[in-house]
Design a protein around this motif. Sequence first.
Motif, PDB file in Angstrom:
ATOM      1  N   VAL A   1      -7.330  -7.521   2.834  1.00 32.76           N
ATOM      2  CA  VAL A   1      -7.139  -8.637   1.709  1.00 32.76           C
ATOM      3  C   VAL A   1      -7.049 -10.087   2.081  1.00 32.76           C
ATOM      4  N   ARG A   2      -8.043 -10.736   0.761  1.00 33.81           N
ATOM      5  CA  ARG A   2      -7.897 -12.011   0.645  1.00 33.81           C
ATOM      6  C   ARG A   2      -6.887 -12.449  -0.247  1.00 33.81           C
ATOM      7  N   PRO A   3      -5.792 -13.289   0.165  1.00 28.70           N
ATOM      8  CA  PRO A   3      -4.929 -13.657  -0.978  1.00 28.70           C
ATOM      9  C   PRO A   3      -5.302 -14.589  -1.970  1.00 28.70           C
ATOM     10  N   THR A   4      -5.996 -15.533  -1.628  1.00 30.65           N
ATOM     11  CA  THR A   4      -6.786 -16.508  -2.736  1.00 30.65           C
ATOM     12  C   THR A   4      -8.173 -16.769  -2.327  1.00 30.65           C
ATOM     13  N   ARG A   5      -8.779 -17.001  -3.160  1.00 30.19           N
ATOM     14  CA  ARG A   5     -10.234 -17.686  -3.076  1.00 30.19           C
ATOM     15  C   ARG A   5     -10.285 -18.534  -1.797  1.00 30.19           C
ATOM     16  N   GLY A   6     -11.264 -18.095  -0.986  1.00 31.81           N
ATOM     17  CA  GLY A   6     -11.521 -19.088   0.152  1.00 31.81           C
ATOM     18  C   GLY A   6     -10.630 -18.969   1.170  1.00 31.81           C
ATOM     19  N   SER A   7      -9.338 -18.028   1.143  1.00 28.14           N
ATOM     20  CA  SER A   7      -8.202 -17.929   2.242  1.00 28.14           C
ATOM     21  C   SER A   7      -9.023 -16.786   3.156  1.00 28.14           C
ATOM     22  N   TYR A   8      -8.358 -17.090   4.411  1.00 27.53           N
ATOM     23  CA  TYR A   8      -8.597 -16.061   5.403  1.00 27.53           C
ATOM     24  C   TYR A   8      -7.899 -14.508   5.055  1.00 27.53           C
ATOM     25  N   GLU A   9      -8.688 -13.558   5.324  1.00 23.37           N
ATOM     26  CA  GLU A   9      -8.162 -12.337   5.150  1.00 23.37           C
ATOM     27  C   GLU A   9      -6.832 -11.895   6.062  1.00 23.37           C
ATOM     28  N   TYR A  10      -6.135 -10.964   5.649  1.00 23.56           N
ATOM     29  CA  TYR A  10      -5.045 -10.159   6.403  1.00 23.56           C
ATOM     30  C   TYR A  10      -5.330  -8.671   6.307  1.00 23.56           C
ATOM     31  N   ARG A  11      -4.854  -8.066   7.183  1.00 20.76           N
ATOM     32  CA  ARG A  11      -4.746  -6.572   7.216  1.00 20.76           C
ATOM     33  C   ARG A  11      -3.386  -6.082   6.572  1.00 20.76           C
ATOM     34  N   ALA A  12      -3.377  -5.679   5.550  1.00 17.51           N
ATOM     35  CA  ALA A  12      -2.035  -4.764   5.117  1.00 17.51           C
ATOM     36  C   ALA A  12      -2.140  -3.249   5.332  1.00 17.51           C
ATOM     37  N   TRP A  13      -0.961  -2.839   5.504  1.00 14.59           N
ATOM     38  CA  TRP A  13      -0.822  -1.533   6.104  1.00 14.59           C
ATOM     39  C   TRP A  13       0.213  -0.582   5.254  1.00 14.59           C
ATOM     40  N   GLY A  14      -0.122   0.444   5.052  1.00 13.95           N
ATOM     41  CA  GLY A  14       0.807   1.375   4.376  1.00 13.95           C
ATOM     42  C   GLY A  14       1.901   2.243   5.322  1.00 13.95           C
ATOM     43  N   GLN A  15       2.845   2.976   4.734  1.00 10.31           N
ATOM     44  CA  GLN A  15       3.942   3.496   5.509  1.00 10.31           C
ATOM     45  C   GLN A  15       3.635   4.842   6.363  1.00 10.31           C
ATOM     46  N   GLY A  16       2.560   5.141   5.864  1.00  4.50           N
ATOM     47  CA  GLY A  16       1.843   6.515   6.592  1.00  4.50           C
ATOM     48  C   GLY A  16       2.389   7.904   5.764  1.00  4.50           C
ATOM     49  N   THR A  17       1.387   8.771   5.923  1.00  5.91           N
ATOM     50  CA  THR A  17       1.783  10.148   5.537  1.00  5.91           C
ATOM     51  C   THR A  17       1.469  11.093   6.435  1.00  5.91           C
ATOM     52  N   GLN A  18       2.114  11.971   6.493  1.00  4.63           N
ATOM     53  CA  GLN A  18       2.115  13.288   7.577  1.00  4.63           C
ATOM     54  C   GLN A  18       1.260  14.183   7.043  1.00  4.63           C
ATOM     55  N   VAL A  19       0.235  14.572   7.662  1.00  2.00           N
ATOM     56  CA  VAL A  19      -0.694  15.641   7.361  1.00  2.00           C
ATOM     57  C   VAL A  19      -0.528  16.602   8.856  1.00  2.00           C
TER      58      VAL A  19
ATOM     59  N   LEU B   1       0.864  -1.182  -0.018  1.00  2.00           N
ATOM     60  CA  LEU B   1      -0.057   0.120  -0.074  1.00  2.00           C
ATOM     61  C   LEU B   1       0.801   1.253  -0.189  1.00  2.00           C
ATOM     62  N   VAL B   2       0.831   1.950  -0.709  1.00  2.00           N
ATOM     63  CA  VAL B   2       1.538   3.394  -0.991  1.00  2.00           C
ATOM     64  C   VAL B   2       0.363   4.412  -0.812  1.00  2.00           C
ATOM     65  N   GLU B   3       0.635   5.258   0.119  1.00  2.00           N
ATOM     66  CA  GLU B   3      -0.153   6.460   0.250  1.00  2.00           C
ATOM     67  C   GLU B   3       0.625   7.673  -0.164  1.00  2.00           C
ATOM     68  N   SER B   4      -0.413   8.741  -0.536  1.00  2.00           N
ATOM     69  CA  SER B   4       0.257  10.046  -1.205  1.00  2.00           C
ATOM     70  C   SER B   4      -0.857  10.904  -0.929  1.00  2.00           C
ATOM     71  N   GLY B   5      -0.339  12.229  -1.004  1.00  2.00           N
ATOM     72  CA  GLY B   5      -1.316  13.451  -0.516  1.00  2.00           C
ATOM     73  C   GLY B   5      -1.280  14.256   0.636  1.00  2.00           C
ATOM     74  N   GLY B   6      -0.314  13.715   1.354  1.00  2.00           N
ATOM     75  CA  GLY B   6      -0.133  14.414   2.813  1.00  2.00           C
ATOM     76  C   GLY B   6       0.458  15.851   2.513  1.00  2.00           C
ATOM     77  N   GLY B   7       0.451  16.439   3.545  1.00  2.00           N
ATOM     78  CA  GLY B   7       1.380  17.532   3.461  1.00  2.00           C
ATOM     79  C   GLY B   7       0.961  18.761   4.434  1.00  2.00           C
ATOM     80  N   LEU B   8       1.249  20.064   4.331  1.00  2.00           N
ATOM     81  CA  LEU B   8       1.015  21.087   5.222  1.00  2.00           C
ATOM     82  C   LEU B   8      -0.360  21.913   4.398  1.00  2.00           C
ATOM     83  N   VAL B   9      -1.295  22.093   5.662  1.00  2.00           N
ATOM     84  CA  VAL B   9      -2.417  22.764   4.999  1.00  2.00           C
ATOM     85  C   VAL B   9      -2.888  23.776   6.325  1.00  2.00           C
ATOM     86  N   GLN B  10      -3.417  24.951   5.889  1.00  2.00           N
ATOM     87  CA  GLN B  10      -3.968  25.892   6.699  1.00  2.00           C
ATOM     88  C   GLN B  10      -5.075  25.387   7.562  1.00  2.00           C
ATOM     89  N   PRO B  11      -5.432  25.844   8.774  1.00  2.00           N
ATOM     90  CA  PRO B  11      -6.865  25.529   9.150  1.00  2.00           C
ATOM     91  C   PRO B  11      -8.070  25.822   8.265  1.00  2.00           C
TER      92      PRO B  11
END
Length: 121
Positions: free
Chosen positions: A99-117, A4-14
Amino acid sequence: QVQLVESGGGLVQPGGSLTLSCAASGSMFSINAMGWYRQAPGKQLELVARITSGGSANYEDSVKGRVSISLDNAKNLVYLQMNSLKPDDTAVYYCNADVRPTRGSYEYRAWGQGTQVTVSS
């Protein structure tokens, strides 16, 4: 494995707006839901918003009415549109996918590296 690749973070005014994007790639059978979490300095990780592949979404109370999550199933992309941002929204935002890796398999949760806001004047 799914990446997972995040984008779009940054500095923004209130009061400003920001859109975060997260793209999932890799080997998978399906993604059943995607979401965004955030972690502010000194605080616990908290759910911001989550959306299922069927389009059902839920939001953390403090962002309701200001934040919208959307999912492009065909491209495995999830977006987080944030409006009327407040300094309290300052955090590292993490994307995840159930994510379900294959049909009928258990799910797992994948995470991205994070983006600073950062919301600051």
